[in-house]
Enzyme design. Structure first.
Site, PDB file in Angstrom:
ATOM      1  N   PHE A  58      30.131 -41.440  13.553  1.00 58.10           N
ATOM      2  CA  PHE A  58      28.665 -41.589  13.616  1.00 58.10           C
ATOM      3  C   PHE A  58      28.250 -42.843  14.374  1.00 58.10           C
ATOM      4  O   PHE A  58      27.173 -43.379  14.138  1.00 58.10           O
ATOM      5  CB  PHE A  58      28.054 -41.584  12.212  1.00 58.10           C
ATOM      6  CG  PHE A  58      28.484 -40.434  11.347  1.00 58.10           C
ATOM      7  CD1 PHE A  58      28.326 -39.123  11.798  1.00 58.10           C
ATOM      8  CD2 PHE A  58      29.057 -40.645  10.103  1.00 58.10           C
ATOM      9  CE1 PHE A  58      28.726 -38.062  11.004  1.00 58.10           C
ATOM     10  CE2 PHE A  58      29.464 -39.581   9.317  1.00 58.10           C
ATOM     11  CZ  PHE A  58      29.299 -38.283   9.759  1.00 58.10           C
ATOM     12  N   GLY A  79      35.513 -35.017  14.295  1.00 58.95           N
ATOM     13  CA  GLY A  79      35.085 -33.992  13.350  1.00 58.95           C
ATOM     14  C   GLY A  79      34.136 -33.011  14.009  1.00 58.95           C
ATOM     15  O   GLY A  79      33.637 -32.078  13.380  1.00 58.95           O
ATOM     16  N   GLU A  97      23.737 -34.869  18.090  1.00 57.55           N
ATOM     17  CA  GLU A  97      22.754 -35.775  17.494  1.00 57.55           C
ATOM     18  C   GLU A  97      21.372 -35.145  17.365  1.00 57.55           C
ATOM     19  O   GLU A  97      20.528 -35.641  16.636  1.00 57.55           O
ATOM     20  CB  GLU A  97      22.672 -37.061  18.326  1.00 57.55           C
ATOM     21  CG  GLU A  97      23.994 -37.802  18.296  1.00 57.55           C
ATOM     22  CD  GLU A  97      23.979 -39.127  19.034  1.00 57.55           C
ATOM     23  OE1 GLU A  97      24.752 -40.013  18.657  1.00 57.55           O
ATOM     24  OE2 GLU A  97      23.212 -39.278  19.993  1.00 57.55           O
TER      25      GLU A  97
END
Lengths: 316, 760
Positions: free
Chosen positions: B244, B492, B720
Site C-alpha cells: 500500500f 498481492g 488505487e
C-alpha cells in the site's frame, strides 16, 4: 521478554504456595494476555507456574441451584455451555462479544477476569504510567483518552477494565473461589475482586500474593431477558466504547452493569431500582460523579442511549 | 520499444488469455504457506542471526549517551549497531528521515540501534537493556496549529498551486455557494506482512531478501545510503504481503539488517515489530481541506477552489488533496493549492492513492452538500459538470524525480488537454440502475429498518493512470516453455498472473507453459508496484519483450523455410504458423533456447492526452438510531479503467480498495499525542481497520473499455481507483440516513451522537 524458568503445577494449593514463595513468579494459564505483556516487558516474571494441568475445566450445577465454572474453562466452552446459554445468556453473549474465536479458544475464565487494561500508554514502556511504574504519572490524563474510564477514576489512572465477560459476571453477582498460599480456600464476591485505581492503580485486585482462582460460582438463575450490548467502532474484534449487560424482568425491573467506563465492571445497585423510570434516571445515578476528558465525554450520552436501546429491546 | 502512437490491433486483442478471469497462478503457493516471504527465507543462506530494532523513546531531540554494556553482556548477543559504529551513512533519495537516527532524533521510534543475537528472543530481550539518555527538544506535532505556516511544494511532477480564470470574483458572485472545511486523519498502511529483510554480505557484495515494491529504488537507495556501487547490491523480493505504499522505499528493516550483518559478519534477519511500524516507517499525513464551490441555479459550476494542508518532516512532500480537483469537474474559474507544514511526526509518504484518497474524501462530500443546496440529485449534479477536457492543467515544473533529476524540457503546453477516454457519467448511470438509486429519498433521515436508519450515498472515483518504462526478459526453452523475468513485484495484486496471461497471449502458449519470475534486481528493471502504474506498464514491457522474441522466432522459421511469410505469422497452440507452414516453438528454440529482452518506453501520449481512470461508488449504510453505530450494508463500484486484464484479480483490487475506503471513512486514525509527539495507537489493537464483519456485500462492475492511447495492452491502472471516493460515498450515505453532516474523518459515533435526530 526476559528469560524465565517454568514449572507445571500439579495441585492448586501447591501452585499457590509456590507463587507466594518465589519472588517474581506468576501463574500462566491461557497466556493470551500475559505473553503479550511479557514480550513488551510490561510483565517481567522470572518464573512461570503453568496451571493448565490442574483440571479446573468443568462446568457443573452447584448445590445451591447455581453453576460452578472451573477457572480453566476456556471462553469458547463457557459461551457454548448449555446451562450458560439457557440460564445465563447474558454471560454467553458477553463472551461472544469479546476478542476473536482464536483468543476465546485459548483464554480461560479466571484469566479473563484478571486481564489487564489495554490503555495504549500502559502498553508503551517509553511513556509514564502509574500502573507500570507507580509515581511516574498517568499519560492518558491529558493525552489520547477516547477509550478511557469516566467513573471511579483517580488522578493516578483512568484506565478501563477491558473484559466483556467480567461485566456479565458482575451483573450475575458471581463469586470467585480461591485457594490461598496457606492452602485455605475462600470465596470473594466479584464486586470485591476488582479495585478502583485510587492512588495505587498498579494493584488491580484483592487477591493475596499466590492466591489462585479455582472457580467462579454463579447464583441461581434469575430469569428475565438477558441482553449484552457492546458498542464499538467496528463490528467485531474491538474493545467496547461502552457495553451494557442487563437482565430485565417482565415488569421492567432488573439489573444493569456497564463495561468500558471504569477500572472494573461498573454496577450501582441503587441505580437499578430506577430501571422502570427509564434510561435517563438510571444513567444519572449510574454515572453520578462522572469525570470525563475531552476525548471520552461522549460516553455519558452513549451509555444513556445504549441503555435506552437495551430497555427498548427488552420490551420485545 | 517506444510507444508513441496509439495502439492498433495487436495480438493482445485476441483475448484468449488476457481479459479472462484466471485464478492467481501463485495462489496454491500462498494457500499452502509455501510462498517464501522475506522473513521465511531460512534456507537462502546459512547461519542467520536475528536482529531486533530499538526505536527512539522521544520524538525530537538528541541522544546524549547510550549505554550498551548490559545489553552486550546479555546471553546470545553477537553485536549491537548504533550510529556510532555503523560507519558513514547517507540518506536515500526517496527517504525524508534517516533510517538510523542518532545522535539527532527526528521522530518517535526512529531506529537508534539494532541488536544481533543468536535467537530472536535474545535480541529482543537485550534491546530492553540498552539505556539511552536523551535531551528532548520542542517539536511541532499539531497540523491545525501549524497550518498557517504551510508552504507550497511541488508533487509528482506537477505544481502545487494552480489557477484558471478569476476564482475570487466568480465565487463571490455565484448564485449558490459552498465554503466548508474538511479534515482527514493520519493513516497507517497496516499491511499484513511487517517490513522484513534478511541481509548477507559476501565480501563487498550485499544480498537482501526483503519485502519491497520497487526493486530498483531499493537497490539505488541502499547503495547510496551505504556509499557503495549499485552493482554491489542485489535485492530479492518475490512475494510481498501487502504494501500500500509503505514498501515503496528502502526502510529501516533492510538497512539495519545490512548494517547488522556487516558488523556481525553473519547473515542477519530483521523484522520490524508491529508496534514499531506506525512511528518508525511512514504514514499518510492528515489533511485540512477548504473547498469552495460556486454554481448557477441550474447546477453549472462557475467557480471551484480547493486548498489542502498537510504535514511532514522538513524535506518531505505534501499529501496533495487538491490535485484531482483540477481535472474532475468543469468550471471556468478555479484555483487549487497544496501546502505542507513542518511537523516533527514520523515521515509522511505515499499510501494507496496518495492525494486522491483524502482529496476525494473531502471534495465528494462537498459535491453532495452542493447538490443539496441546488436541490439536485447528487448524480445529476456530477453529470451536469462532467467534462471531456482537463479544465486546469498547469505547466509542469522541473522534474523532481530523484532518480533522473532531469529537468523536463520546455515542452509545448496545452492548458486543456483532452482525456484519452472518460466515461464518468456512464459509470453513474449504470451504477444508479444496478444499485436501485431511485429508491433513495433525497430528504435525509426518512428510511429505517428496525433500529437502523438507512441511507444511500454516491461519490466519483478518479485517479490518474501513470505509465512508466518497464523492461522484461523472456526465455523460450527447448521444451517450448517460456520464462518471464522482470524485477516487477506482486504485492498481492496479481502481477504474476497478468504477466503470465500477457506472455501466453503473445506467444500462443497455454498458461501452464509460462513461468513468471519477479522481484529480483538481477532481472530487467520494471515499473515496479505503486501509483497503480505497475499492472499496465509491466505487462506492456512483457509485451515488448515478447514482440522481440516473436520476431526472432519468425526469422528462424524463415531460415528453415524460405517461403515462410513472416508478416502473416501467427502464434498459436505452441506453433508459429503462416499459411500452410508451421513450426513448433520448442523446435525453433533448439537446445540452447532463445532469449529476448526489451522495454516499453512511453512517448508523449500521456502529455498530449490526460489518461485517467474513473468510477462511481454507491454505498448504503445503516446507522443505529440509539448508539449512532455505523454499519455499511451494501457497496457497488462501477469502474472505467481501460481494458481489464483479469477481471478476477482486478475485482479483488477494487474490493480491497473499497474496504480501505470504509476504514478511512469509519475508523482509521493514527492519534497524535501532542505532548510527546507520536502516534499513540501504534498497533493493530489500537489502530482499527475493517474486519470481515464490517464488510458487507460488495459488487464491482467494469465498463467494457479499451484505451489505445495508454499502452499496447490498452489497459490502465486499477489498484488505487477503488479507494478514491469510497470514503465520501460512505459519509454521504450517513448523512442521507441521519441528516447529520460530519466533515471530519473518521466518522465515528461520537461525532454523530449529539446530533442524532431521535432523542431518548
Amino acid at each position: 521478554m526476559k528469560a524465565f524458568t517454568y514449572d507445571r503445577a500439579t495441585s492448586a494449593a501447591e501452585a499457590a504456595s509456590a507463587v507466594a514463595k518465589t519472588t517474581g513468579s506468576k501463574f500462566i494459564a491461557g497466556g493470551t494476555n500475559l505473553l503479550d505483556l511479557m514480550k513488551l516487558q510490561i510483565e517481567t516474571p522470572s518464573h512461570l507456574i503453568d496451571i493448565n494441568d490442574l483440571g479446573l475445566d468443568q462446568i457443573e450445577p452447584a448445590t445451591n441451584g447455581g453453576l460452578r465454572i472451573g477457572a480453566l474453562v476456556r471462553n469458547t466452552d463457557l459461551a457454548a455451555n448449555e446451562y450458560v446459554r439457557r440460564d445465563y445468556a447474558v454471560l454467553s453473549r458477553a463472551l461472544l462479544a469479546g476478542a476473536s474465536g482464536q483468543l476465546r479458544n485459548q483464554a480461560t475464565t479466571a484469566g479473563n477476569l484478571l486481564q489487564r487494561t489495554r490503555c495504549p500508554y500502559f502498553y508503551d514502556t517509553n511513556m509514564p504510567c502509574n500502573k507500570r511504574e507507580p509515581g511516574r504519572g498517568c499519560s492518558a490524563l491529558g493525552g489520547y483518552s477516547r477509550m478511557h474510564a469516566i467513573v471511579g477514576i483517580s488522578d493516578a489512572c483512568i484506565a478501563t477494565h477491558p473484559s466483556d465477560m467480567a461485566v456479565a459476571m458482575r451483573l450475575l453477582d458471581a463469586t470467585v473461589e480461591t485457594v490461598r498460599s496457606n492452602g485455605l480456600t475462600r470465596t470473594i464476591p466479584i464486586v470485591e475482586l476488582h479495585r478502583l485505581p485510587g492512588n495505587t492503580p498498579n494493584i488491580e485486585h484483592t487477591l493475596e500474593p499466590g492466591e489462585l482462582i479455582t472457580a467462579v460460582l454463579l447464583p441461581k438463575p434469575s430469569g428475565g431477558t438477558h441482553i449484552y450490548r457492546k458498542v464499538r467502532d467496528r463490528a467485531s474484534y474491538a474493545f467496547a466504547l461502552v457495553s451494557v449487560a442487563a437482565i430485565i424482568q417482565p415488569d421492567g425491573s432488573g439489573k444493569v452493569a456497564l463495561g468500558g467506563v471504569a477500572h472494573k465492571p461498573w454496577r450501582v445497585e441503587s441505580a437499578e431500582r430506577k430501571l422502570q423510570r427509564g434510561s435517563k434516571a438510571v444513567t444519572k445515578e449510574l454515572l453520578a460523579n462522572a469525570r470525563t476528558t475531552h476525548d471520552n465525554a461522549f460516553k455519558v450520552q452513549l451509555v444513556e442511549r445504549t441503555l435506552a436501546s437495551v430497555l427498548n429491546d427488552a420490551k420485545g | 520499444m517506444k510507444f508513441d502512437t496509439p495502439a492498433t490491433n495487436n495480438p493482445i486483442d485476441q483475448l484468449k488469455v488476457v481479459g479472462q478471469p484466471v485464478s492467481r497462478i501463485d495462489g496454491p503457493l500462498k494457500t499452502t504457506g509455501t510462498a517464501p516471504y522475506a522473513y521465511d527465507r531460512h534456507d537462502v543462506v546459512p547461519n542467520q542471526a536475528y536482529g531486533y530494532v530499538l526505536g527512539s523513546a522521544i520524538a525530537k531531540g538528541r541522544i546524549d549517551s547510550i549505554n550498551l554494556a548490559e545489553a552486550k553482556e546479555s546471553p546470545g548477543v553477537i553485536a549491537i549497531v548504533t550510529a556510532e559504529n555503523a560507519g558513514k551513512l547517507s540518506k536515500g533519495d526517496y527517504n525524508t528521515a534517516l533510517l538510523l537516527g542518532g545522535p539527532e532524533i527526528q521522530h518517535y521510534h526512529q531506529a537508534i540501534a539494532v541488536v544481533v543475537a543468536e535467537t530472536f528472543e535474545q535480541a529482543r530481550s537485550a534491546a530492553h537493556l540498552i539505556h539511552v539518555n536523551y535531551s528532548r527538544a520542542k517539536g511541532s506535532f499539531d497540523l491545525a496549529s501549524e497550518k498557517s505556516k504551510g508552504v507550497p511544494k511541488d508533487v509528482f511532477g506537477t505544481s502545487s498551486e494552480s489557477s484558471v480564470g478569476n476564482f475570487d470574483k466568480a465565487f463571490s458572485t455565484a448564485k449558490v455557494r459552498l465554503d466548508n472545511t474538511y479534515t482527514t486523519a493520519h493513516e497507517s498502511h497496516s499491511m499484513l506482512e511487517p517490513h522484513a529483510s534478511v541481509a548477507a554480505w559476501d565480501g563487498d557484495q550485499l544480498t537482501i531478501w526483503t519485502s519491497n515494491q520497487m526493486i530498483a529504488w531499493a537497490v539505488g537507495d541502499m547503495a547510496k545510503t551505504l556509499g557503495v556501487a549499485k552493482e554491489k547490491i542485489r535485492v530479492i523480493s518475490p512475494y510481498i504481503g501487502g504494501g500500500f505504499g509503505a514498501k515503496l522505499f528502502l526502510r529501516s528493516d533492510a538497512l539495519m539488517a545490512a548494517l547488522a550483518s556487516r558488523v556481525a559478519r553473519r547473515p542477519v534477519k530483521v523484522s520490524l515489530q508491529r508496534a514499531l511500524i506506525p512511528n518508525n516507517t511512514v504514514h499518510r499525513s492528515a489533511t485540512i481541506q477548504r473547498i469552495r464551490i460556486g454554481a448557477n441555479r441550474d447546477g453549472k459550476i462557475t467557480a471551484i477552489g480547493h486548498e489542502s494542508w498537510s504535514g511532514n518532516l522538513p524535506g518531505g512532500g505534501p499529501e496533495a488533496g487538491a490535485l484531482q480537483t483540477r481535472a474532475l469537474y468543469a468550471g471556468a474559474n478555479r484555483m487549487t493549492s497544496n501546502r505542507v507544514s513542518h511537523l516533527d511526526l514520523p515521515e509522511a509518504n505515499a499510501m494507496r492513492a496518495p492525494n486522491e484518497a483524502p482529496g476525494l474524501a473531502a471534495l465528494e462530500i462537498a459535491m453532495d452538500e452542493m447538490a443539496e443546496k441546488l436541490d439536485m440529485d447528487p448524480i445529476q449534479f456530477r453529470i451536469k459538470n462532467d467534462t471531456q477536457i482537463v479544465p486546469d492543467y498547469p505547466p509542469r515544473p522541473a522534474s523532481n524525480d530523484p532518480q533522473t533529476k532531469k529537468p523536463e524540457k520546455n515542452e509545448p503546453h496545452n492548458p486543456h488537454p483532452p482525456f484519452s477516454i472518460r466515461q464518468l457519467s456512464k459509470c453513474f448511470e449504470i451504477g444508479a440502475e444496478r444499485f436501485g438509486w431511485d429508491k433513495r429519498l433525497s430528504k435525509p433521515g426518512q428510511l429505517s429498518d428496525g433500529r437502523w436508519m438507512l441511507g444511500m450515498g454516491v461519490a466519483s472515483a478518479f485517479r490518474d493512470n501513470v505509465v512508466t518504462k518497464s523492461a522484461a526478459r523472456v526465455i523460450l526453452d527447448r521444451r517450448g516453455h517460456l520464462t518471464v523475468e522482470t524485477d516487477m513485484t506482486d504485492i498481492g495484486t496479481g502481477s504474476y498472473t497478468i504477466i503470465a496471461q500477457t506472455a501466453a497471449e503473445m506467444m500462443g502458449l497455454p498458461l501452464e507453459k509460462i513461468t513468471v519470475r519477479l522481484g529480483d534486481s538481477s532481472f530487467p528493471v520494471s515499473a515496479g508496484s505503486g501509483g497503480q502504474w505497475g499492472g499496465n506498464s509491466s505487462t506492456s514491457g512483457v509485451y515488448a519483450a515478447c514482440l522481440k522474441l516473436r520476431d526472432a522466432i519468425a526469422l528462424l522459421a524463415k531460415g528453415q523455410k524460405s517461403e515462410f511469410n513472416i508478416t502473416d505469422a501467427v502464434f498459436t497452440d505452441g506453433f508459429i504458423r503462416s499459411g500452410s507452414h508451421s513450426f513448433l516453438l520448442a523446435e525453433l528454440a533448439g537446445s540452447r533456447g532463445l532469449v529476448a529482452e526489451d522495454a516499453i518506453e512511453f512517448g508523449d501520449l500521456d502529455k498530449r492526452f490526460q489518461q485517467s481512470t474513473f468510477g462511481a461508488h454507491f454505498v448504503e449504510v445503516g446507522v443505529d438510531r440509539f448508539t449512532a453505530e455505523i454499519r455499511v450494508r451494501r457497496m457497488l463500484a462501477v469502474c472505467a479503467a481501460g481494458r481489464i486484464l483479469n477481471p478476477k484479480t482486478a475485482r479483488s483490487q477494487v474490493i480491497g480498495a473499497m474496504t480501505m475506503g470504509v476504514g478511512a471513512a469509519l475508523m482509521e486514525s493514527l492519534e497524535v499525542d501532542k505532548r510527546f509527539g507520536y502516534f499513540v495507537n501504534h498497533d493493530l489493537a489500537g489502530y482499527e481497520v475493517p474486519v470481515h464483519a464490517d464488510i458487507p456485500h460488495q459488487e464491482v462492475i467494469f465498463l467494457d473499455e479499451t484505451d489505445p492511447i495508454s499502452s499496447p495492452m490498452k489497459a490502465k491502472g486499477v489498484g488505487e481507483l477503488g479507494i478514491c471516493g469510497a470514503a465520501a460515498a460512505v459519509a454521504n450515505a450517513i448523512y442521507n440516513a441521519t441528516g447529520v453532516r460530519v466533515r471530519d474523518y473518521p466518522i465515528t459515533l461520537d461525532k454523530l451522537i449529539e446530533k442524532m435526530p431521535i432523542k431518548v
